[in-house]
Design a protein around this motif. Structure first.
Motif, PDB file in Angstrom:
ATOM      1  N   ASP A 132       4.719   1.056   0.439  1.00 47.80           N
ATOM      2  CA  ASP A 132       4.178  -0.336   0.494  1.00 47.80           C
ATOM      3  C   ASP A 132       4.336  -0.831   2.615  1.00 47.80           C
ATOM      4  N   ILE A 133       3.376  -0.423   2.420  1.00 47.56           N
ATOM      5  CA  ILE A 133       2.827  -1.103   3.497  1.00 47.56           C
ATOM      6  C   ILE A 133       2.466  -2.504   3.426  1.00 47.56           C
ATOM      7  N   ASP A 134       2.530  -3.434   4.475  1.00 49.12           N
ATOM      8  CA  ASP A 134       2.815  -4.163   4.198  1.00 49.12           C
ATOM      9  C   ASP A 134       2.026  -5.010   5.576  1.00 49.12           C
ATOM     10  N   PHE A 135       0.712  -5.493   5.993  1.00 51.54           N
ATOM     11  CA  PHE A 135       0.338  -6.212   6.296  1.00 51.54           C
ATOM     12  C   PHE A 135      -0.668  -6.730   7.387  1.00 51.54           C
ATOM     13  N   THR A 136      -1.168  -7.737   8.245  1.00 53.74           N
ATOM     14  CA  THR A 136      -2.492  -8.451   8.059  1.00 53.74           C
ATOM     15  C   THR A 136      -3.119  -8.114   8.842  1.00 53.74           C
ATOM     16  N   VAL A 137      -4.125  -8.113   9.425  1.00 54.21           N
ATOM     17  CA  VAL A 137      -4.815  -8.144  10.143  1.00 54.21           C
ATOM     18  C   VAL A 137      -5.871  -9.581  10.527  1.00 54.21           C
ATOM     19  N   GLU A 138      -5.670 -10.035  11.644  1.00 55.25           N
ATOM     20  CA  GLU A 138      -6.460 -11.485  11.473  1.00 55.25           C
ATOM     21  C   GLU A 138      -8.068 -10.597  13.223  1.00 55.25           C
ATOM     22  N   LYS A 139      -8.359 -12.051  12.865  1.00 55.69           N
ATOM     23  CA  LYS A 139      -9.736 -11.822  14.021  1.00 55.69           C
ATOM     24  C   LYS A 139      -9.630 -11.753  15.520  1.00 55.69           C
ATOM     25  N   GLY A 140      -9.953 -11.033  15.908  1.00 55.05           N
ATOM     26  CA  GLY A 140      -9.341 -11.158  17.553  1.00 55.05           C
ATOM     27  C   GLY A 140      -8.408  -9.877  18.032  1.00 55.05           C
ATOM     28  N   ASP A 141      -7.423  -9.447  16.837  1.00 59.28           N
ATOM     29  CA  ASP A 141      -6.388  -8.226  16.965  1.00 59.28           C
ATOM     30  C   ASP A 141      -6.377  -7.400  17.436  1.00 59.28           C
ATOM     31  N   VAL A 142      -5.894  -7.023  18.597  1.00 58.63           N
ATOM     32  CA  VAL A 142      -5.941  -5.907  18.765  1.00 58.63           C
ATOM     33  C   VAL A 142      -4.171  -5.014  18.436  1.00 58.63           C
TER      34      VAL A 142
ATOM     35  N   VAL B 115       7.078   4.385   6.621  1.00 56.93           N
ATOM     36  CA  VAL B 115       7.133   2.714   6.127  1.00 56.93           C
ATOM     37  C   VAL B 115       6.673   2.220   7.622  1.00 56.93           C
ATOM     38  N   ILE B 116       6.471   0.793   7.940  1.00 59.98           N
ATOM     39  CA  ILE B 116       6.814   0.201   9.131  1.00 59.98           C
ATOM     40  C   ILE B 116       7.499  -0.274   9.997  1.00 59.98           C
ATOM     41  N   CYS B 117       8.286   0.518  10.159  1.00 58.87           N
ATOM     42  CA  CYS B 117       9.675   0.381  10.359  1.00 58.87           C
ATOM     43  C   CYS B 117       9.867  -0.856  11.984  1.00 58.87           C
ATOM     44  N   GLU B 118       9.432  -1.371  12.770  1.00 63.54           N
ATOM     45  CA  GLU B 118       9.181  -2.629  13.256  1.00 63.54           C
ATOM     46  C   GLU B 118       7.631  -2.726  13.747  1.00 63.54           C
TER      47      GLU B 118
ATOM     48  N   LEU C 136     -11.070   3.401   3.385  1.00 65.65           N
ATOM     49  CA  LEU C 136     -11.633   4.470   1.868  1.00 65.65           C
ATOM     50  C   LEU C 136     -11.477   5.396   2.152  1.00 65.65           C
ATOM     51  N   LEU C 137     -11.181   6.507   3.165  1.00 67.94           N
ATOM     52  CA  LEU C 137     -11.823   7.710   2.899  1.00 67.94           C
ATOM     53  C   LEU C 137     -10.562   8.553   1.800  1.00 67.94           C
ATOM     54  N   GLU C 138      -9.748   7.566   1.683  1.00 69.55           N
ATOM     55  CA  GLU C 138      -8.678   7.746   1.163  1.00 69.55           C
ATOM     56  C   GLU C 138      -8.169   6.785   0.401  1.00 69.55           C
ATOM     57  N   THR C 139      -7.810   7.022  -0.628  1.00 70.66           N
ATOM     58  CA  THR C 139      -7.766   6.725  -2.030  1.00 70.66           C
ATOM     59  C   THR C 139      -6.473   6.268  -1.972  1.00 70.66           C
ATOM     60  N   PRO C 140      -6.537   4.971  -1.596  1.00 69.71           N
ATOM     61  CA  PRO C 140      -4.265   4.562  -2.364  1.00 69.71           C
ATOM     62  C   PRO C 140      -4.193   4.792  -3.335  1.00 69.71           C
ATOM     63  N   THR C 141      -2.603   5.175  -3.213  1.00 65.74           N
ATOM     64  CA  THR C 141      -2.118   5.638  -5.086  1.00 65.74           C
ATOM     65  C   THR C 141      -1.974   4.110  -5.220  1.00 65.74           C
ATOM     66  N   SER C 142      -1.557   3.439  -4.496  1.00 67.30           N
ATOM     67  CA  SER C 142      -1.531   1.752  -5.588  1.00 67.30           C
ATOM     68  C   SER C 142      -1.358   0.984  -4.036  1.00 67.30           C
ATOM     69  N   GLY C 143      -1.353  -0.390  -4.506  1.00 66.31           N
ATOM     70  CA  GLY C 143      -1.167  -1.354  -3.933  1.00 66.31           C
ATOM     71  C   GLY C 143      -2.795  -1.949  -3.679  1.00 66.31           C
ATOM     72  N   GLU C 144      -2.644  -3.337  -2.665  1.00 63.98           N
ATOM     73  CA  GLU C 144      -4.305  -3.514  -2.873  1.00 63.98           C
ATOM     74  C   GLU C 144      -4.284  -3.909  -1.253  1.00 63.98           C
ATOM     75  N   ILE C 145      -5.949  -3.861  -0.757  1.00 64.15           N
ATOM     76  CA  ILE C 145      -6.524  -3.542  -0.113  1.00 64.15           C
ATOM     77  C   ILE C 145      -7.002  -4.992   0.335  1.00 64.15           C
ATOM     78  N   LEU C 146      -6.959  -6.586   1.114  1.00 59.92           N
ATOM     79  CA  LEU C 146      -7.832  -7.286   0.301  1.00 59.92           C
ATOM     80  C   LEU C 146      -9.153  -7.558   2.251  1.00 59.92           C
ATOM     81  N   TYR C 147     -10.004  -7.195   1.803  1.00 66.89           N
ATOM     82  CA  TYR C 147     -11.131  -7.980   2.830  1.00 66.89           C
ATOM     83  C   TYR C 147     -11.432  -9.189   2.928  1.00 66.89           C
ATOM     84  N   HIS C 148     -11.086 -10.168   4.042  1.00 71.74           N
ATOM     85  CA  HIS C 148     -11.580 -11.825   3.209  1.00 71.74           C
ATOM     86  C   HIS C 148     -11.161 -11.758   1.664  1.00 71.74           C
TER      87      HIS C 148
ATOM     88  N   LEU D 231       0.573  -0.818   0.144  1.00 69.27           N
ATOM     89  CA  LEU D 231       0.265   0.009   0.099  1.00 69.27           C
ATOM     90  C   LEU D 231       1.233   0.997  -0.051  1.00 69.27           C
ATOM     91  N   SER D 232       0.419   2.062  -1.055  1.00 72.56           N
ATOM     92  CA  SER D 232       1.032   3.429  -0.779  1.00 72.56           C
ATOM     93  C   SER D 232       0.462   4.296  -0.768  1.00 72.56           C
TER      94      SER D 232
END
Ligand SMILES: Nc1ncnc2c1ncn2[C@@H]1O[C@H](COP(=O)(O)OP(=O)(O)OP(=O)(O)O)[C@@H](O)[C@H]1O
Ligand SMILES: [Mg+2]
Lengths: 278, 246
Positions: free
Chosen positions: B23-33, B217-220, B53-65, B11-12
């Motif tokens: 280039d953001i990459d991460f995953t949210v699983e059920k129950g994650d905080v 970027v996600i640094c850590e 989706l209040l902002e439209t990403p320039t590139s990349g994807e967001i998968l919902y299920h 995601l950019s």
């Protein structure tokens, strides 16, 4: 002293003779002003809403072109009708229609023409007010509505417009009062509103000042009553300044201690899962 | 994997020439905080706003299920009704009472009838301790109370994930606690949450994962014990040390 006695006598005389005419005039003025303010608000509302439909670079070209064209057209409408005297607009429309249709069409009903002119004129003023009212609502509320899945139209209808309308109520009131007075120019096309009555009556009686005094009192009564009613409406729309606490069991106040026994929901499902895990 | 609610790939986001997310990459699983921390301007809000989706990403994807929600064919309002959001500035509807605030989305978006919507709203208002105030208008209640209503409003839509963008930053210090405790309860009950926050205690004690963002970027990222106890990156250490000294 004598002069006032004379005036009173003249007014009484005029009233005895022409009360019917004056009252019809008042009635015509009032109905024209009220109807046209309402129609003008609807026109203004439509323009304001159309004017604020959002579009972004991602929308397709056709949508963007249409929305841009709408904005330009509304802008032209506003400039033209706000920027010329209503008395001229009346003449142009009343005589323009037959002129341009080679006398095939004309206003058969003077009411129709007067309603048209005053509504369109009011609409031009209201379009800007409504647009201002809409953009003055803080965008956070729009985002709040979007975030729970409301569409642009739902957001407009339930969140933005009620607040925008409340905010522009003073301007609507202003327009009503202006219309009560300014519909007097409709006498130019032969519409018999309140002021036209004055012209007719003085044409035969020559009692210019006494008749004008009646007119002054009449207009002032109308506008004062109108602004009083509008003030009441504003108060009513604002609702009460305090609220009543609802009665609730005090035990249910702390976060998370209450579970609705007769319904399953997300959290109940979760806790079931947790139990299965263990 | 059925447990994955959101997967974010490459995601950019740029505003003009200003690249805010890379280039953001991460995953949210059920129950994650998940707590998202980072310096001001690092793109935390932008990330949440892209996810909703209040902002439209320039590139990349967001998968919902598994389904990409970035693009023109997506019904954004419908997707948003599954992904709630709580804002720093509450964003309640000023023309409605507390109760109406929590009902309008259910009735208009989910098509629930008024009675069901009222029950659902009351349930969550009770949860956040705002049931006595259902007849109040937003201007008549305090900031902490507004934020609790905003949380109830989001919950009443029965979302799968709740996004919080600095929910306590606009609050007077004495009201921060009441909102955090509501959020903590939600976390314990298993609500999936993504929380942008400057409350390090909350990030450390409540979340299951901490994401540290730096300059878009996600640094850590990792478990709170690891991020706070044994940060791997120098940037993370620098950022956290500023909070320790404060
Ligand atoms: N609508 C916008 N147009 C242009 N630039 C923007 C917009 N929104 C955010 N930005 C820029 O994006 C960058 C990241 O902003 P963002 O609000 O995501 O930061 P943040 O991490 O949430 O910071 P904070 O902790 O202060 O809330 C900033 O440099 C900001 O100026
Ligand atoms: Mg932010």
């Amino acid at each position: 002293m004598n002069i006032f006695l004379n005036l009173a006598r003249d007014i009484a005389e005029l009233w005895q003779e022409y009360a019917g005419l004056y009252l019809t005039g008042i009635w015509n003025t009032l109905s024209l002003a009220v109807i046209c303010t309402a129609l003008g608000c609807i026109i203004g509302l439509l323009c304001g809403i159309l004017n604020t439909i959002p579009y972004s670079k991602n929308d397709n070209i056709l949508k963007r072109a249409v929305l841009k064209a709408i904005r330009v057209l509304i802008q032209i409408y506003v400039e033209v009708f706000r920027g010329t005297p209503m008395i001229l607009q009346a003449v142009v429309i009343y005589y323009g229609l037959p002129y341009f249709t080679n006398y095939a069409m004309r206003f058969s009903n003077i009411w129709l023409c007067a309603l048209l002119v005053v509504s369109i004129n009011t609409g031009a003023y209201m379009a800007e007010s409504v647009r201002g009212g809409i953009i003055s609502i803080d965008p956070g509320q729009t985002e709040g509505a979007k975030a729970i899945g409301m569409t642009h139209w739902q957001t407009m209808l339930f969140v933005i417009l009620p607040q925008a309308l409340r905010n522009i109520l003073p301007q609507i009131g202003n327009n009503l009062i202006i219309n009560i007075k300014d519909t007097s120019v409709m006498s130019i096309i032969g519409f018999t509103e309140f002021f036209a009555v004055h012209k007719n009556v003085t044409g035969t009686t020559y009692l210019y000042f006494p008749s004008a005094a009646i007119e002054m009192a009449g207009y002032l009564t109308l506008t004062i009553v109108a602004s009083f009613l509008l003030r009441m409406l504003e108060k009513k729309m604002d609702g009460s300044s305090s609220y009543e606490l609802a009665e609730v069991d005090s035990l249910t106040m702390a976060a998370g201690t209450y579970k609705n026994p007769d319904k399953t929901n997300y959290f109940d499902e979760r806790s079931r899962e947790y139990k299965e895990d263990k | 994997m059925a447990n994955e609610i959101l997967q974010i790939h490459h995601l950019s986001k740029a505003f003009g020439h200003n690249i805010v997310l890379r280039d953001i990459d991460f995953t949210v699983e059920k129950g994650d905080v998940i707590s998202i921390i980072g310096a001001s301007g690092s793109g935390k809000s932008t990330l949440l706003r892209c996810i909703n989706l209040l902002e439209t990403p320039t590139s990349g994807e967001i998968l919902y299920h598994g389904e990409n929600v970035v693009g023109k064919k997506v019904n954004a309002p419908k997707y948003r009704s599954h992904v709630g959001m709580v804002f720093q500035s509450f964003n309640l509807f000023n023309n409605m009472t507390v109760l109406e605030n929590c009902m309008v989305g259910q009735v208009q978006v989910l098509g629930r009838n008024k009675e069901d919507a009222r029950k659902e709203a009351m349930y969550y208002l009770q949860k956040v301790g705002m049931a006595p105030y259902i007849h109040a208008k937003p201007r008549q209640i305090s900031g902490g109370q507004k934020q609790r209503v905003a949380i109830a409003r989001a919950l009443a839509m029965n979302p799968e994930v709740l996004l919080f963008d600095e929910p306590t930053s606009a609050l007077d210090p004495e009201m921060v606690g009441e909102v955090l405790s509501v959020m903590q309860t939600l976390a314990q009950e298993g609500m999936t949450m993504l929380v942008v926050t400057h409350e390090m205690a909350f990030a450390r004690d409540v979340s299951s994962r901490v994401v540290y963002m730096n300059q878009g970027v996600i640094c850590e990222q990792g478990a709170p014990q690891q991020i706070f106890g044994d940060p791997q990156r120098q940037e993370t250490r620098d950022f956290l040390s500023r909070f320790r000294n404060a």
